[in-house]
Enzyme design. Sequence first.
Site, PDB file in Angstrom:
ATOM      1  N   LYS A   1       0.830  -1.201   0.000  1.00 53.10           N
ATOM      2  CA  LYS A   1       0.000   0.000   0.000  1.00 53.10           C
ATOM      3  C   LYS A   1       0.862   1.247   0.000  1.00 53.10           C
ATOM      4  O   LYS A   1       0.661   2.165  -0.807  1.00 53.10           O
ATOM      5  CB  LYS A   1      -0.926   0.013   1.211  1.00 53.10           C
ATOM      6  CG  LYS A   1      -1.900   1.183   1.224  1.00 53.10           C
ATOM      7  CD  LYS A   1      -2.226   1.655   2.620  1.00 53.10           C
ATOM      8  CE  LYS A   1      -1.097   2.485   3.216  1.00 53.10           C
ATOM      9  NZ  LYS A   1      -1.440   3.093   4.511  1.00 53.10           N
TER      10      LYS A   1
ATOM     11  N   ASP B   1      -6.030   0.709   0.863  1.00 52.62           N
ATOM     12  CA  ASP B   1      -6.006   0.772   2.320  1.00 52.62           C
ATOM     13  C   ASP B   1      -7.367   0.289   2.831  1.00 52.62           C
ATOM     14  O   ASP B   1      -8.176  -0.243   2.074  1.00 52.62           O
ATOM     15  CB  ASP B   1      -5.676   2.188   2.811  1.00 52.62           C
ATOM     16  CG  ASP B   1      -6.770   3.191   2.457  1.00 52.62           C
ATOM     17  OD1 ASP B   1      -7.765   2.822   1.778  1.00 52.62           O
ATOM     18  OD2 ASP B   1      -6.650   4.357   2.872  1.00 52.62           O
TER      19      ASP B   1
END
Length: 210
Positions: free
Chosen positions: A121, A139
């Site tokens: 991420k 996320d």
Amino acid sequence: MRLSDRYEGILEYFRNNVPDASSELVFSNAYELIVAVILSAQCTDRRVNMVTPALFDRYPTVKDLAKAAPEDILPIIRSISYPNSKAAHLAGMASGVVDRFDGEVPSDIDALMTLPGVGRKTANVVASIIYDKPVIAVDTHVFRVAHRLGLSRGKTPRAVELDLEKHIPEDIRPIAHHWLILHGRYICRAQKPSCALCPISAFCKEFSGK
């Protein structure tokens, strides 16, 4: 509703109504962004933005941060979630950038992921925002919104990432990441989603049942 129609309707709304979405983290370069994103894990952007000015004042460049020990960083970021591990990650990340990448935050996602504290991420966020790579960082907000809207059934962030990238054109992937995050942060919240106020509820699988 066909999946292609769902994507088309949602993306069309955001294109027309949220043309300037961007990160709410405050940063001015790749070094400051990677630090801020590492700190933002399980922490609000608002809190991160309260902490980073003092951190960047003390360590204005990645080379400065590379000289710091975790115990030097810890007092500055103590109000951030998991400060001990993040202090160690920041020190390790900075040393890695200096020692292995000549002091430049790399643009390659795999290279970014070799740095302490940098998962996929974080790597995707840096690659997308700084280097305009056609990737989407997933996320908790993006994961939740993608499932509720019916954009993905992926059981892992990586699976959701692949689904989104399959259906979202490369040229808008960087901003689409922000569209989904901000929608999840302010409308499609985890505990109390504002479905009655949601401008894309007609395309939402969970709300419309279609």
